[in-house]
Scaffold this active site. Structure first.
Site, PDB file in Angstrom:
ATOM      1  CD  GLU A 208       2.268  11.646  -3.122  1.00 51.84           C
ATOM      2  OE1 GLU A 208       2.366  11.412  -4.282  1.00 51.84           O
ATOM      3  OE2 GLU A 208       2.032  12.610  -2.639  1.00 51.84           O
TER       4      GLU A 208
ATOM      5  CE  LYS B 224      -1.470   6.607  -4.764  1.00 54.11           C
ATOM      6  NZ  LYS B 224      -0.034   7.128  -4.218  1.00 54.11           N
TER       7      LYS B 224
ATOM      8  NE  ARG C 135      -0.454   3.973 -14.319  1.00 56.63           N
ATOM      9  CZ  ARG C 135      -0.181   4.724 -13.414  1.00 56.63           C
ATOM     10  NH1 ARG C 135       1.025   5.260 -13.374  1.00 56.63           N
ATOM     11  NH2 ARG C 135      -0.758   4.903 -12.299  1.00 56.63           N
TER      12      ARG C 135
HETATM   13  P1  ATP Z   1      -1.670   7.943  -8.541  1.00 58.63           P
HETATM   14  O1  ATP Z   1      -1.083   8.544  -9.747  1.00 58.63           O
HETATM   15  O2  ATP Z   1      -2.807   6.991  -8.711  1.00 58.63           O
HETATM   16  O3  ATP Z   1      -1.502   8.857  -7.368  1.00 58.63           O
HETATM   17  P2  ATP Z   1       1.204   6.864  -8.253  1.00 58.63           P
HETATM   18  O4  ATP Z   1       1.692   6.230  -9.221  1.00 58.63           O
HETATM   19  O5  ATP Z   1       1.375   8.060  -7.925  1.00 58.63           O
HETATM   20  O6  ATP Z   1      -0.434   6.910  -8.196  1.00 58.63           O
HETATM   21  P3  ATP Z   1       2.599   6.111  -6.020  1.00 58.63           P
HETATM   22  O7  ATP Z   1       2.328   6.021  -4.593  1.00 58.63           O
HETATM   23  O8  ATP Z   1       3.596   7.194  -6.274  1.00 58.63           O
HETATM   24  O9  ATP Z   1       1.288   6.059  -6.738  1.00 58.63           O
HETATM   25  O10 ATP Z   1       3.305   4.776  -6.443  1.00 58.63           O
HETATM   26  C1  ATP Z   1       4.280   4.114  -6.005  1.00 58.63           C
HETATM   27  C2  ATP Z   1       4.856   3.197  -7.077  1.00 58.63           C
HETATM   28  O11 ATP Z   1       3.942   2.259  -7.503  1.00 58.63           O
HETATM   29  C3  ATP Z   1       5.341   4.042  -8.138  1.00 58.63           C
HETATM   30  O12 ATP Z   1       6.689   3.669  -8.499  1.00 58.63           O
HETATM   31  C4  ATP Z   1       4.451   3.551  -9.120  1.00 58.63           C
HETATM   32  O13 ATP Z   1       5.073   3.878 -10.688  1.00 58.63           O
HETATM   33  C5  ATP Z   1       3.918   2.436  -9.094  1.00 58.63           C
HETATM   34  N1  ATP Z   1       2.630   2.363  -9.638  1.00 58.63           N
HETATM   35  C6  ATP Z   1       1.389   2.936  -9.276  1.00 58.63           C
HETATM   36  N2  ATP Z   1       0.414   2.716  -9.877  1.00 58.63           N
HETATM   37  C7  ATP Z   1       0.658   1.621 -10.992  1.00 58.63           C
HETATM   38  C8  ATP Z   1       0.289   0.763 -11.886  1.00 58.63           C
HETATM   39  N3  ATP Z   1      -1.135   1.002 -12.018  1.00 58.63           N
HETATM   40  N4  ATP Z   1       1.044  -0.322 -12.489  1.00 58.63           N
HETATM   41  C9  ATP Z   1       2.151  -0.329 -11.969  1.00 58.63           C
HETATM   42  N5  ATP Z   1       2.742   0.357 -11.090  1.00 58.63           N
HETATM   43  C10 ATP Z   1       2.089   1.432 -10.509  1.00 58.63           C
HETATM   44 MG    MG Z   2       2.970   9.197  -7.645  1.00 59.63          MG
END
Ligand code: ATP
Ligand code: MG
Length: 555
Positions: free
Chosen positions: A35, A272, A262
């Site tokens: 995102e 984030k 994760r």
């Molecule tokens: P946040 O919850 O901090 O906003 P997010 O998971 O919503 O992080 P996205 O931009 O949606 O962030 O993530 C893009 C991809 O990266 C998704 O498929 C997510 O599952 C993966 N991802 C995000 N954080 C991690 C992590 N700590 N370890 C492995 N994969 C991750």
């Molecule tokens: Mg997300």
């Protein structure tokens, strides 16, 4: 990235092997779906390595897809930084980057299709009522009074939602699934909500936006993804993912979601929201502050992309959440940098040494090995003269026997140069050492061993006359606690490390000016550094990537 070893196997690859053997999919198509509401961090690197690495392993393809369904938090700056970071990590996506917002028309049509099939309805419960009716997992929920709204009426209201006839939060479109399901996500979840907000790509074309759950599975289906890999928290969403796709008229085979753990890392935060707080509250200098766990911060600090990929491989892909040790990341860094970084000499805390038997008007150069791990890199000439700098900590008065550095009456080797013996210690009125007077043995010139005598200590040094000043930025862990955001009674900000950034000027070998940002260099006996990306000062700036050894083990 053809030089990388084949991605090691994991339970996801075992599943793919089985899927391919059973003929369920003709090939493997994955996607990385960030995102665009922040910069990528090391956790995302794990997902990138998994998605792109899996596509490579199976000769398939991987899309870069911006999951931009929330108009409020998203921004072009994030889109650009994400694309740059994925490239820097060493991966290429299939075709142009994709955007969820490009599918808004098709998603809207899918919503209409579900309404027409009487599988979705427009509901006017307030958010509080919505929650009350949904209930708790142990007892069935209460159906919304609008659940049996006639199809035509829902269609009409949905069109009016889209046409901007209602305020934010007044109407939603919900799936008509199962209010008694023990899985709350299946109790008539929200598919569309009203949001009068400007979108970074579609402008004001839309005032209704799909929920994550409604949008994500459709994006995967539209792109003909075979294996949709996501983190464990989405496991409970999987029945909904499947329900939506199975109830629409979509080409098969449908994508299948598989979850993995994760990445969590000690001494840092990864959400984030918290990273954004660090940036907005000026607790760091920006998203690319070298202390941030973002890929742009790590790049600026000098972390090689190869070391990050190796780290992600070492962590592996599992089905249970765990905490990875920062020391493992630092180990991967040192392993990579030891192979690739050229050696140079820099004196961080200079103490002047006068070589009294070396003529004042003379100078010479010595050949020094650039990287003992990589003979191809050859040698360079290092200038030497009567006055040099050594590290203040490399001299000690009344030194114990085991102090193999410089002391009065003792002899040491200067790296690549010669032997010197200390004779006099010059102090100021307060007893602080101002300089040392030494003599050199010309027979040791070039580092040879005269008469085979043993000299234990080797010091790094720079010629005072030739030294260039450089600003050194020594970075350390941003937090003092291994799990800064896991304390109920304290805020993660309470654990910020006050010593995470130390800035001073050092005396360096002149050839350091040949290094560009991102080039790794080992300051001998000190640590790994890289020039800073965007320094504006006259003096070169070097960021410390990592120390030579793990000094945190003791604490
Ligand atoms: P946040 O919850 O901090 O906003 P997010 O998971 O919503 O992080 P996205 O931009 O949606 O962030 O993530 C893009 C991809 O990266 C998704 O498929 C997510 O599952 C993966 N991802 C995000 N954080 C991690 C992590 N700590 N370890 C492995 N994969 C991750
Ligand atoms: Mg997300």
């Amino acid at each position: 990235m053809n030089d990388s070893p084949e991605t090691p196997s994991n339970f996801i690859h075992e599943k793919i092997d089985a899927d391919l053997a059973a003929g369920r999919y003709p090939g493997v198509t994955t996607r990385f779906p960030p995102e665009p509401n922040g910069y990528l961090h090391i956790g995302h690197a794990k997902s990138i390595c998994l998605n792109f690495g899996t596509a490579q392993k199976y000769n398939g393809s991987c899309n870069l897809r911006f999951d931009d369904t929330n108009p409020v938090k998203e921004d072009q700056e994030y889109v650009d930084s994400i694309a740059a970071d994925v490239k820097w990590l060493g991966f290429n996506w299939e075709g142009e980057p994709k955007f969820a917002s490009d599918y808004f028309d098709r998603m809207y049509a899918c919503a209409e299709e579900l309404i027409r099939k009487d599988l979705a309805y427009v509901c006017t419960l307030t958010p509080e009522e919505f929650k009350d009716y949904r209930g708790v997992p142990t007892r069935p929920g209460t159906p919304s009074p609008h659940r049996d709204r006639p199809v035509d009426e829902s269609l009409d209201l949905f069109h009016k939602m889209r046409n901007g006839e209602f305020e934010d939060g007044t109407y939603v479109l919900r799936g008509k699934i199962d209010m008694a399901s023990p899985n709350l996500h299946m109790r008539d979840p929200v598919f569309y909500r009203i949001r009068h907000a400007e979108h970074h790509r579609t402008g004001d074309k839309w005032c209704v936006y799909p929920s994550y759950d409604f949008a994500h599975c459709l994006e995967d289906a539209f792109e003909r993804i075979s294996h949709s890999l996501c983190t464990l928290e989405f496991e409970v969403h999987r029945p909904l993912y499947d329900w939506i796709l199975e109830n629409l008229d979509l080409p098969s085979p449908l994508p299948e979601q598989t979850e993995f753990a994760r990445l969590n890392l000690t001494y840092t935060v990864m959400s984030k929201r918290k990273l954004l707080a660090l940036v907005e509250e000026n607790l760091v200098s920006g998203w690319d502050d070298p202390r941030m766990p973002t890929l742009s911060g790590m790049r600026r600090r000098g972390y090689p992309a190869a070391a990050i990929r190796t780290f992600c491989e070492k962590v592996g892909i599992t089905k249970y959440n765990s905490l990875s040790d920062m020391a493992l990341l630092e180990f991967s860094l040192r392993e990579e940098l030891n192979k690739t970084a050229q050696r140079r000499m820099a004196v961080l805390d200079p103490l002047k040494v006068v070589i009294t038997n070396y003529p004042e008007d003379e100078e010479e150069t010595f050949a020094a090995v650039n990287n003992p791990e990589d003979p191809k890199t050859g040698t360079r000439q290092v200038p030497f003269s009567r006055e040099i700098y050594i590290e203040r900590a490399d001299f000690m008065e009344q030194a114990p026997k085991k102090f193999f550095r410089l002391s009065e009456g003792r002899e040491v080797r200067l790296r690549a140069a010669c032997y010197i013996t200390c004779h006099d210690v010059i102090k100021d009125g307060d007893g602080v050492i101002q300089e040392l007077h030494c003599t050199w043995d010309p027979a040791s010139r070039g580092g040879g061993t005269p008469d085979g005598r043993k000299v234990k200590g080797t010091l790094h040094w720079v010629s005072a006359r030739h030294a260039v000043d450089a600003e050194i930025r020594n970075y350390d862990r941003l937090f003092t606690d291994p799990e800064p955001d896991s304390h109920e009674e304290k805020d993660f900000r309470d654990f910020l490390n006050p010593d995470s950034r130390e800035v001073f000027v050092a005396k360096c070998e002149p050839s350091l000016s040949e290094f560009a940002p991102g080039d790794p260099v080992q300051f001998e006996r000190i640590g790994y550094y890289t020039p800073d990306l965007d320094h504006t000062s006259e003096t070169p700036v070097f960021n410390r990537t990592v120390t030579l050894r793990d000094s945190w083990k003791k604490s």
